[in-house]
Structure formats: C-alpha cells, structure tokens
Motif scaffolding. Structure first.
Motif, mmCIF file in Angstrom:
data_model
loop_
_atom_site.group_PDB
_atom_site.id
_atom_site.type_symbol
_atom_site.label_atom_id
_atom_site.label_comp_id
_atom_site.label_asym_id
_atom_site.label_seq_id
_atom_site.Cartn_x
_atom_site.Cartn_y
_atom_site.Cartn_z
ATOM 1 N N ALA A 1 0.829 -1.198 0.000
ATOM 2 C CA ALA A 1 0.000 0.000 0.000
ATOM 3 C C ALA A 1 0.867 1.254 0.000
ATOM 4 O O ALA A 1 1.817 1.374 0.758
ATOM 5 C CB ALA A 1 -0.916 0.003 1.230
ATOM 6 N N GLY A 2 0.518 2.188 -0.874
ATOM 7 C CA GLY A 2 1.272 3.431 -0.928
ATOM 8 C C GLY A 2 2.433 3.398 -1.888
ATOM 9 O O GLY A 2 3.035 4.426 -2.165
ATOM 10 N N ALA B 1 -5.507 -3.303 8.911
ATOM 11 C CA ALA B 1 -4.267 -3.493 9.673
ATOM 12 C C ALA B 1 -3.210 -4.209 8.841
ATOM 13 O O ALA B 1 -2.019 -3.895 8.922
ATOM 14 C CB ALA B 1 -4.569 -4.276 10.948
ATOM 15 N N ASP B 2 -3.630 -5.160 8.016
ATOM 16 C CA ASP B 2 -2.683 -5.910 7.199
ATOM 17 C C ASP B 2 -2.078 -5.078 6.078
ATOM 18 O O ASP B 2 -1.099 -5.503 5.455
ATOM 19 C CB ASP B 2 -3.359 -7.143 6.593
ATOM 20 N N ALA B 3 -2.684 -3.939 5.784
ATOM 21 C CA ALA B 3 -2.171 -3.116 4.695
ATOM 22 C C ALA B 3 -1.049 -2.185 5.147
ATOM 23 O O ALA B 3 -0.407 -1.543 4.322
ATOM 24 C CB ALA B 3 -3.301 -2.294 4.072
ATOM 25 N N TRP B 4 -0.827 -2.104 6.449
ATOM 26 C CA TRP B 4 0.278 -1.278 6.945
ATOM 27 C C TRP B 4 1.618 -1.863 6.485
ATOM 28 O O TRP B 4 1.841 -3.083 6.551
ATOM 29 C CB TRP B 4 0.270 -1.245 8.477
ATOM 30 N N SER B 5 2.487 -1.003 6.044
ATOM 31 C CA SER B 5 3.854 -1.434 5.748
ATOM 32 C C SER B 5 4.537 -1.811 7.057
ATOM 33 O O SER B 5 4.526 -1.022 8.009
ATOM 34 C CB SER B 5 4.637 -0.301 5.077
ATOM 35 N N PRO B 6 5.119 -3.019 7.149
ATOM 36 C CA PRO B 6 5.807 -3.387 8.398
ATOM 37 C C PRO B 6 6.900 -2.394 8.775
ATOM 38 O O PRO B 6 7.095 -2.083 9.948
ATOM 39 C CB PRO B 6 6.387 -4.771 8.082
ATOM 40 N N GLN B 7 7.617 -1.879 7.769
ATOM 41 C CA GLN B 7 8.691 -0.928 8.055
ATOM 42 C C GLN B 7 8.160 0.340 8.703
ATOM 43 O O GLN B 7 8.786 0.890 9.625
ATOM 44 C CB GLN B 7 9.442 -0.572 6.763
#
Length: 365
Positions: free
Chosen positions: A45-46, A75-81
């Motif tokens: 995402a993004g 929540a799953d679309a958040w970049s882990p970084q």
C-alpha cells in the motif's frame, strides 16, 4: 579535448544508466520479496504498483458510482517498516541514551599494541578469507535482512510478527549504533592501514561500534527470546551463527575492527534486555512470534561423521589443509619429543662407544 569530454560524458551516462537500472531492478525485486512477499498487492500500500490505467472506469448501467463508508484502514495493509517506526518512536523515549539507566559503551583501545594485533588479523582475513566471502559481503552491505528472510522463510504473509521484530531490530540497532559512533568517532581501519583496500565502500560514519554487528546480534537475541530453552534451542543456535557470520564479514571486508564487532554485540544485548524487552508493544510482538514458532524443537542430533558435511567448508582444498594442520597440531609435540629422545639416546651411545657402525663393519671384514 572536446571529443574526449563528450565521449567520457556519453560513456559515463550510459554506464550509470545501465548500472542504476540493474541495481534498481535487483534491489527492488529483493526488497519486494522480503517486505511484500509474493503475490500480495495489499502489502505494498502506498507504493507504485506499476499497473497503468489511463481512462475512467466505465460503470455498468445508468446509476453513478456510490461512495463507501464505515471503514478503517486495514491493519494488514500497513507497511511493516512504517508500523515498526511507531514502536521505535516510543523506544526513543525510554532513556536508553541518557540518564541513570542509559546504555554505556566503553571507549575502544586504540593503543599501538592493540591496533597492531587487530590489523594483523584483518590483513590475514583479507588474504585468506576475502576471496570466497566476496559475493555475500557485497550482498550484505544493504540487504542483510534477506538472509534472515531466507533462513526463517518469512514473506508472503508467513511469520509476520517475526518479520516485524527483525525490522525493529534493524532500525533500533542502527539508532543506538549511530549514537555511539558519533559520540566516540573512531577512525575506520583503512584510515589506519590504507593497504587494507576494503572490498566495499567505507561507510560514511565512524567505525565503533559495528552497526551490522549490533543489528545482527539484536536479531539473534530476539530470536533466542522466543524459546523457553533460550540459547540451547536449535533455532537460536542457527540465528547466533548467522549473526556472527554477517558481523565477521564486515571485518573480512576491511571496514571494521574486531573490537568494533565485540562492542556492537554487547550493545545489542544491553539494548534488548534493558529496554526493548520491557516495552509492552515489543512484548506483544514477542508473544505473537512465539505462536509462529510453536512446536519447533530439536528432532535429532546429527551423527558425528555428518557434521563436516552440515557445517561445510569453503572448498575441498581448504578442508584438506585444515585437516592436515589440525593433525599436525595434535601430533607435532609428540613427534618433536620422539626426535629429541632419539637424538639424546644416540648422543648417549656415542659417548660410551666412539666407534661408528661402518668402522665396526671394516673391522669384521
């Protein structure tokens, strides 16, 4: 002069474009595999997905499109970084860098004798180890996370909590290492001994402590914390070995002293046990990661005669030379003692009987 300038400019532009395109493609592919994982667009995402779309979406029927409400960002679309940066922000406020609880790092020993010993080891590693470690050293300059992803089979939604912990270790490790690098400002090995000729460009910051050693050891320490057996767990031993390997490669590359590595390793232990481990957000991530590793245990210990195959070696010639040197190291003292005893016995006999065997042979003839 004009033609030379023009040709040089053209050649430089072409080479730069080709190198940039290749490097960008490789780095993008690797980063995408590690962070996004496989065929999962929502995890990017993004980011530009590279899907061209030039005309309005045509609706079916006469009704206009309706807007959708009642939603939150998945929540799953958040970049882990980026998600980990929220934890990093709170970590920055724990007092790790100032106050009574601040982490302490001892200044390195830059005396003549200490530097001589360290440079001696670095020259030996340059001559003996650099040729067969070169490829992985270059790969680990900016993408050492891929080695952890490979070992732990992370990506494409597999073990996301473990992945976030590793990202956290990379970011927190860099933060604390840079703090002490700037504070201590130790010279790089190539400044002391230019003949080292580092394999990779010398990083644009001070040498002590090693950032790679801090990050890699912090990852291994976190992995160890996931298991009740601690360092005795098989996976913890694998993690420790990989952390040591990547850290040591920075010495072989010629950009770090051995004492840089040791300081980074100690810094990682202190950072985790004194601060990160105490944070509620990290405790939650640790618990999620434990569930991802549930049931992983030691199945069997390999037979002794398979250990060389499992642990491997750089080449057949190196394994042969190591075996010969080890045998000599074990047997040489006994061989020397036997020779000395023979010499002593011969000398003793010679002092009591001055005649030589060939003289005795002449007398008997």
């Amino acid at each position: 002069m004009t033609h030379g300038f023009r040709d040089g400019a053209v050649d430089g532009a072409v080479d730069g474009a080709v190198d940039g395109a290749v490097d960008g493609a490789v780095d993008g592919a690797v980063d995408g595999a590690v962070s996004g994982g496989g065929f999962a667009p929502y995890r990017s995402a993004g980011l530009a997905a590279g899907l061209p779309f030039h005309e309005p979406l045509g609706r079916k029927g006469g009704q206009p499109f309706a807007f959708l409400g009642g939603q939150e960002f998945p929540a799953d679309a958040w970049s882990p970084q980026l998600e980990v940066k929220l934890i990093l922000q709170r970590f920055a406020k724990t007092g790790w860098d100032e106050g009574d609880r601040a982490i302490q790092v001892q200044n390195p020993d830059d005396g003549d004798q200490a530097l001589r010993r360290e440079l001696h080891d670095m020259i030996r590693m340059r001559n003996e180890d650099r040729p067969h470690r070169a490829a992985e050293i270059v790969a680990q300059v900016g993408n050492s996370e891929a080695y952890w992803s490979n070992m732990f089979m992370m990506g494409a939604g597999n073990r996301p909590a473990t992945q976030r912990l590793i990202i956290l270790a990379m970011q927190a490790g860099q933060m604390v290492a840079l703090h002490f690098k700037h504070k201590i400002s130790r010279a790089r090995p190539v400044q002391v001994c230019p003949a080292l000729m580092p394999l990779v460009p010398t990083p644009p910051h001070a040498s002590y402590p090693s950032g790679h050693a801090t990050q890699m050891t912090l990852i291994a320490t976190i992995i160890t914390a996931l298991f009740d057996e601690g360092e005795a767990h098989p996976m913890a031993r694998y993690a420790a070995a990989l952390a040591q390997r990547i850290s040591e490669n920075r010495e072989i590359a010629g950009v770090h002293f051995r004492s840089d590595t040791a300081a980074g390793q100690q810094l990682a232990y202190d950072c985790f046990h004194d601060f990160l481990k105490q944070m509620p957000e990290v405790q939650d991530l640790l618990q999620e990661a434990r569930e991802e590793w549930a049931g992983i245990q030691c199945s069997f210990d390999p037979a002794a005669d398979t250990i060389p195959d499992l642990e491997g070696g750089s080449s057949l010639s190196s394994r042969v030379s190591n075996a010969v040197s080890n045998r000599l190291a074990n047997e040489l003292p006994d061989l020397i003692a036997a020779v000395l005893n023979d010499q002593a016995e011969a000398k003793k006999q010679g002092s009591t009987d001055k005649s030589f065997p060939r003289d005795e042979a002449k007398k008997s003839s």
